[in-house]
Design a protein around this motif. Structure first.
Motif, PDB file in Angstrom:
ATOM      1  N   LEU B 249       0.835  -1.205   0.000  1.00  0.00           N
ATOM      2  CA  LEU B 249       0.000   0.000   0.000  1.00  0.00           C
ATOM      3  C   LEU B 249       0.869   1.253   0.000  1.00  0.00           C
ATOM      4  CD1 LEU B 249      -2.818  -1.008   2.520  1.00  0.00           C
ATOM      5  CD2 LEU B 249      -2.752  -1.292   0.021  1.00  0.00           C
ATOM      6  N   ILE B 250       1.924   1.248   0.822  1.00  0.00           N
ATOM      7  CA  ILE B 250       2.834   2.402   0.858  1.00  0.00           C
ATOM      8  C   ILE B 250       3.446   2.606  -0.525  1.00  0.00           C
ATOM      9  CG2 ILE B 250       5.019   3.237   1.807  1.00  0.00           C
ATOM     10  CD1 ILE B 250       4.295   1.885   4.446  1.00  0.00           C
ATOM     11  N   ALA B 251       3.891   1.492  -1.122  1.00  0.00           N
ATOM     12  CA  ALA B 251       4.529   1.587  -2.450  1.00  0.00           C
ATOM     13  C   ALA B 251       3.553   2.133  -3.487  1.00  0.00           C
ATOM     14  CB  ALA B 251       5.058   0.223  -2.873  1.00  0.00           C
ATOM     15  N   ALA B 252       2.298   1.681  -3.409  1.00  0.00           N
ATOM     16  CA  ALA B 252       1.321   2.084  -4.425  1.00  0.00           C
ATOM     17  C   ALA B 252       0.894   3.541  -4.250  1.00  0.00           C
ATOM     18  CB  ALA B 252       0.096   1.175  -4.374  1.00  0.00           C
ATOM     19  N   LEU B 253       0.881   4.006  -3.010  1.00  0.00           N
ATOM     20  CA  LEU B 253       0.385   5.364  -2.744  1.00  0.00           C
ATOM     21  C   LEU B 253       1.428   6.446  -3.039  1.00  0.00           C
ATOM     22  CD1 LEU B 253      -1.642   4.675   0.543  1.00  0.00           C
ATOM     23  CD2 LEU B 253      -2.595   5.460  -1.650  1.00  0.00           C
ATOM     24  N   ALA B 254       2.699   6.038  -3.272  1.00  0.00           N
ATOM     25  CA  ALA B 254       3.774   7.017  -3.457  1.00  0.00           C
ATOM     26  C   ALA B 254       4.340   6.968  -4.876  1.00  0.00           C
ATOM     27  CB  ALA B 254       4.894   6.753  -2.450  1.00  0.00           C
ATOM     28  N   ALA B 255       4.680   8.141  -5.398  1.00  0.00           N
ATOM     29  CA  ALA B 255       5.308   8.206  -6.722  1.00  0.00           C
ATOM     30  C   ALA B 255       6.728   7.650  -6.655  1.00  0.00           C
ATOM     31  CB  ALA B 255       5.332   9.645  -7.227  1.00  0.00           C
ATOM     32  N   VAL B 256       7.409   7.910  -5.534  1.00  0.00           N
ATOM     33  CA  VAL B 256       8.784   7.448  -5.337  1.00  0.00           C
ATOM     34  C   VAL B 256       8.879   6.829  -3.949  1.00  0.00           C
ATOM     35  CG1 VAL B 256      11.222   8.125  -5.213  1.00  0.00           C
ATOM     36  CG2 VAL B 256       9.662   9.390  -6.702  1.00  0.00           C
ATOM     37  N   THR B 257       9.515   5.688  -3.855  1.00  0.00           N
ATOM     38  CA  THR B 257       9.813   5.100  -2.559  1.00  0.00           C
ATOM     39  C   THR B 257      11.306   5.261  -2.300  1.00  0.00           C
ATOM     40  OG1 THR B 257       8.018   3.483  -2.567  1.00  0.00           O
ATOM     41  CG2 THR B 257       9.951   2.937  -1.239  1.00  0.00           C
ATOM     42  N   VAL B 258      11.628   5.987  -1.225  1.00  0.00           N
ATOM     43  CA  VAL B 258      13.022   6.207  -0.872  1.00  0.00           C
ATOM     44  C   VAL B 258      13.364   5.359   0.353  1.00  0.00           C
ATOM     45  CG1 VAL B 258      14.769   7.892  -0.185  1.00  0.00           C
ATOM     46  CG2 VAL B 258      12.882   8.590  -1.688  1.00  0.00           C
ATOM     47  N   VAL B 259      14.343   4.483   0.213  1.00  0.00           N
ATOM     48  CA  VAL B 259      14.811   3.703   1.355  1.00  0.00           C
ATOM     49  C   VAL B 259      16.039   4.415   1.911  1.00  0.00           C
ATOM     50  CG1 VAL B 259      15.625   1.456   2.156  1.00  0.00           C
ATOM     51  CG2 VAL B 259      13.960   1.600   0.277  1.00  0.00           C
ATOM     52  N   VAL B 260      15.917   4.903   3.144  1.00  0.00           N
ATOM     53  CA  VAL B 260      16.994   5.716   3.702  1.00  0.00           C
ATOM     54  C   VAL B 260      18.059   4.839   4.350  1.00  0.00           C
ATOM     55  CG1 VAL B 260      17.590   7.643   5.183  1.00  0.00           C
ATOM     56  CG2 VAL B 260      15.333   7.557   4.120  1.00  0.00           C
ATOM     57  N   GLU B 261      17.631   3.885   5.145  1.00  0.00           N
ATOM     58  CA  GLU B 261      18.559   2.922   5.741  1.00  0.00           C
ATOM     59  C   GLU B 261      17.843   1.587   5.785  1.00  0.00           C
ATOM     60  OE1 GLU B 261      19.859   4.172   9.668  1.00  0.00           O
ATOM     61  OE2 GLU B 261      21.878   4.484   8.878  1.00  0.00           O
ATOM     62  N   ALA B 262      18.551   0.524   5.453  1.00  0.00           N
ATOM     63  CA  ALA B 262      17.938  -0.794   5.532  1.00  0.00           C
ATOM     64  C   ALA B 262      19.036  -1.827   5.645  1.00  0.00           C
ATOM     65  CB  ALA B 262      17.079  -1.074   4.296  1.00  0.00           C
ATOM     66  N   ARG B 263      18.809  -2.803   6.492  1.00  0.00           N
ATOM     67  CA  ARG B 263      19.755  -3.912   6.580  1.00  0.00           C
ATOM     68  C   ARG B 263      19.609  -4.790   5.340  1.00  0.00           C
ATOM     69  NH1 ARG B 263      22.151  -5.219  11.410  1.00  0.00           N
ATOM     70  NH2 ARG B 263      22.038  -3.424  12.800  1.00  0.00           N
ATOM     71  N   TRP B 264      20.502  -5.759   5.212  1.00  0.00           N
ATOM     72  CA  TRP B 264      20.512  -6.648   4.048  1.00  0.00           C
ATOM     73  C   TRP B 264      19.149  -7.305   3.873  1.00  0.00           C
ATOM     74  CZ3 TRP B 264      23.474  -7.100  -0.043  1.00  0.00           C
ATOM     75  CH2 TRP B 264      23.402  -8.264  -0.817  1.00  0.00           C
ATOM     76  N   ARG B 265      18.544  -7.697   4.984  1.00  0.00           N
ATOM     77  CA  ARG B 265      17.155  -8.175   4.973  1.00  0.00           C
ATOM     78  C   ARG B 265      16.350  -7.170   5.754  1.00  0.00           C
ATOM     79  NH1 ARG B 265      16.145 -13.719   3.901  1.00  0.00           N
ATOM     80  NH2 ARG B 265      14.200 -13.495   5.019  1.00  0.00           N
ATOM     81  N   SER B 266      15.367  -6.584   5.137  1.00  0.00           N
ATOM     82  CA  SER B 266      14.612  -5.535   5.811  1.00  0.00           C
ATOM     83  C   SER B 266      13.258  -5.392   5.158  1.00  0.00           C
ATOM     84  CB  SER B 266      15.394  -4.217   5.716  1.00  0.00           C
ATOM     85  OG  SER B 266      14.532  -3.124   5.918  1.00  0.00           O
ATOM     86  N   GLY B 267      12.267  -5.061   5.972  1.00  0.00           N
ATOM     87  CA  GLY B 267      10.930  -4.840   5.447  1.00  0.00           C
ATOM     88  C   GLY B 267      10.896  -3.712   4.425  1.00  0.00           C
ATOM     89  N   ALA B 268      11.815  -2.739   4.609  1.00  0.00           N
ATOM     90  CA  ALA B 268      11.853  -1.609   3.680  1.00  0.00           C
ATOM     91  C   ALA B 268      12.149  -2.102   2.264  1.00  0.00           C
ATOM     92  CB  ALA B 268      12.902  -0.604   4.126  1.00  0.00           C
ATOM     93  N   LEU B 269      12.930  -3.180   2.163  1.00  0.00           N
ATOM     94  CA  LEU B 269      13.236  -3.712   0.828  1.00  0.00           C
ATOM     95  C   LEU B 269      11.975  -4.292   0.192  1.00  0.00           C
ATOM     96  CD1 LEU B 269      16.726  -5.400   1.263  1.00  0.00           C
ATOM     97  CD2 LEU B 269      16.120  -3.025   0.787  1.00  0.00           C
ATOM     98  N   SER B 270      11.083  -4.847   1.021  1.00  0.00           N
ATOM     99  CA  SER B 270       9.837  -5.379   0.455  1.00  0.00           C
ATOM    100  C   SER B 270       9.010  -4.231  -0.112  1.00  0.00           C
ATOM    101  CB  SER B 270       9.078  -6.199   1.497  1.00  0.00           C
ATOM    102  OG  SER B 270       7.899  -5.566   1.925  1.00  0.00           O
ATOM    103  N   THR B 271       8.980  -3.085   0.581  1.00  0.00           N
ATOM    104  CA  THR B 271       8.279  -1.917   0.039  1.00  0.00           C
ATOM    105  C   THR B 271       8.905  -1.512  -1.303  1.00  0.00           C
ATOM    106  OG1 THR B 271       7.992  -1.207   2.332  1.00  0.00           O
ATOM    107  CG2 THR B 271       7.449   0.391   0.625  1.00  0.00           C
TER     108      THR B 271
END
Lengths: 398, 398
Positions: B249-271
């Motif tokens: 939902l976050i990905a779909a609602l935004a024109a750009v998804t910016v990942v600021v910090e994320a570990r090698w495995r991270s929920g942010a990568l799924s977004t």
């Protein structure tokens, strides 16, 4: 072995012409170095048929208009009085060096990818004339380049990359400058390896004097154990133009150019752009967005450079077929590969008490058959456990 | 305004079906929410012709085989006893919220890009029902997401990005978690702006209780001044599966998804991966190669994410036509654009004494006519100066 006439002519031409003098290089391609030198020295005139071929070659290879021999001669002849290729060759030999020429078998063939911009010759000091020495194949040479005013971060990354790349059998090429270049050379010399040429330095000026003078010791050590190169002859000053041209040699000699640290405007970016033009791999090391010394790297990343954070990733770029173990810990999770319904079920399982399969149906939103089958699978994976009549979550051992 | 029956049916369905329950969503597409709910409640049977259409739709839209209504009902019906959509709608209204449904005019149309995975409905708390409120257009929404255990570096970058993006009229969407998410929301709330929705939080669990509890205050503030969303109904726990689905939902609602910090495995990568799947822009902030919290960002950069180091670069991604001033200082050099021969001439000019045009010919490797013309150009640019009979280098004023 090519005759000594070819060596003499190319030694002379390397002083008469600046690097990448395209009309001059076209002339050499068409007439050979010896006749080109005779024409410059006015022992011979350029016949109209040859001139036509030169013009055609120049247009074909460099999309550049031939502007006539007169203009070229006006550019080259002021340097004739200073020519003494025999003296230059004797000098370089006395220092334990020599001249590499495209006609010789020890010419680094990767330079052919420069096309018309292939250098006239390469002056060297060091091991390139050793018995049985062969130039490392392109796939085994990596360029590590970057800012002169490196930060502690850039130094640490460069040192680790250089050390590991050399330990993995790669030669590290750089420009002998302060900062990233120097650390790259130094770490390569220190790395334990069986390589004949762990490191290669390419200079912008003549090899009679090392620039910068503060790297004198380091560059002397490279001449003793490896090789230092220049396309300009002894005595030539390292001018801005020659620095930019030198960068094309580093880019051409390496399979991958890695920029470790670079400001928004930096010579290292020119090396990277040369590498891109040549279709070589370009990589940049990321860093803090607050570090001016990483701004050039981030600029390259935006332009499509590969992002590298460790030697294994550089090695991957060097052997795209992936014969390299990337050494990245796999970091798999115990829930990897579970079907969605088992993931839903796992989420629904209570941690601290037990619940019935019926209740799990409502919690997980799954039919009873799926819940029963899923509980069996999760139990087998050590993720669920049956206690009395109910189920709870379990944690895998180890 | 759609009828209240549609609201009731979608409210109920959002509890019966897990997010992205594709057979259920196909059923809703074919029969509408009300008839779907009647079938689940056993007031109506699915006729063979409709079942065929559902199967066809599912295959067409999601390349997924329809496994029959029986299996679906077995999954949905255990949740029927807990259903009370009127109670849920009353509860959310009592908290100052409501339900957004695809049939209503205030539905965020960007969610349509999710195709069959478009949510059944969105529960909200906050301003989404305010008079005249319209959802910001996709091009004005940016997602800032990242690690829960953010470093001081990640916090500083997030805070600056969020502040400047909101000041430039963009809404910042995130997941309300600790770390990067919280800083993104907090900075957006603090940024001075005229925006109706400076920030939007999308939750993985029901809105009756905020998760994580440590962000209770922050999330309450967002409901007061902006909006908090969830596709699951009040009371639904934030399970792992729902977190992963929330990210789409976050990905779909935004024109750009910016990942600021994320570990090698991270929920942010799924977004980020959801955003890539949707054809949305994905960007990552680089950081130290020694920071585990940047490893996921560097992984994204290797996978083709854009490298962003400042808000201006995010804005560029959001308006690819480049109507944004990037604010990058141009940092031009006085020698930019000089033809090669003038660069050679400039290199040959002495700094501390003067020399003649004839000598410059030999030094620069240029014919006399080029040297004379070039000296005129360099003098005009303030790079060369004539003194008595000779020439030396000059430095441009300013």
């Amino acid at each position: 072995m090519p005759g000594s006439g070819t060596y003499l002519a190319r030694a002379a031409l390397s002083r008469v012409m600046e690097p990448s003098d395209l009309p001059g290089l076209a002339l050499i391609r068409v007439l050979g170095p010896w006749r080109t030198m005779r024409i410059i020295a006015d022992y011979e005139k350029l016949d109209p048929k040859s001139e036509e071929r030169v013009a055609y070659y120049l247009q074909e290879q460099a999309s550049k208009q031939w502007s006539g021999i007169t203009e070229c001669l006006a550019r080259w002849r002021p340097r004739l009085p200073n020519l003494s290729p025999r003296r230059d060759l004797r000098f370089i030999a006395s220092q334990g060096g020599g001249l590499l020429i495209p006609e010789a078998s020890n010419w680094p063939t990767a330079l052919r990818d420069l096309g018309l911009r292939e250098p006239i010759a390469l002056w060297y000091l060091g091991k390139a004339n050793g018995p049985g020495l062969s130039w490392p194949p392109l796939r085994d040479v990596v360029a590590l380049v970057g800012a002169r005013d490196a930060t502690a971060y850039g130094e640490a990354v460069t040192s680790e990359l250089s050390d590991e790349l050399v330990a993995r059998g790669k030669s590290v090429i750089s420009g002998g400058a302060y900062g990233i270049d120097a650390i790259a050379h130094r770490s390569a010399l220190k790395a334990s390896s069986e390589l004949t040429l762990p490191t290669i330095a390419v200079m912008a000026g003549g090899l009679d004097r090392f620039y910068p003078s503060g790297n004198q010791e380091l560059l002397m050590e490279i001449t003793r154990r490896c090789v230092v190169l220049a396309e300009v002859p002894p005595g030539a000053r390292p001018t801005r133009y020659r620095f930019l041209q030198r960068n094309r040699l580093i880019a051409a000699l390496a399979a991958v150019t890695v920029v470790v640290e670079a400001r928004w405007r930096s010579g290292a970016l020119s090396t990277a752009h040369h590498a891109l033009d040549l279709g070589r791999e370009v990589a940049a090391v990321p860093g803090s967005v607050y570090s001016a010394n990483s701004a050039g790297c981030h600029r390259l990343l935006r332009e499509g450079a590969a992002c590298v954070t460790q030697a294994a990733e550089v090695l991957e770029l060097m052997s795209p077929l992936g014969d390299i173990d990337t050494q990245r810990p796999s970091m798999t999770s115990e829930t990897d590969g579970l079907p969605v319904q088992d993931l839903l079920l796992l989420d629904a399982l209570p941690l601290h008490h037990t619940t019935s399969a019926d209740k799990l149906c409502a919690l997980a939103g799954l039919p009873l058959t799926s819940v029963q089958a899923g509980l069996g699978r999760l139990e087998a994976l050590g993720l669920a456990q049956r206690r009395n009549a109910g189920w709870s979550r379990d944690h895998p051992r180890g």
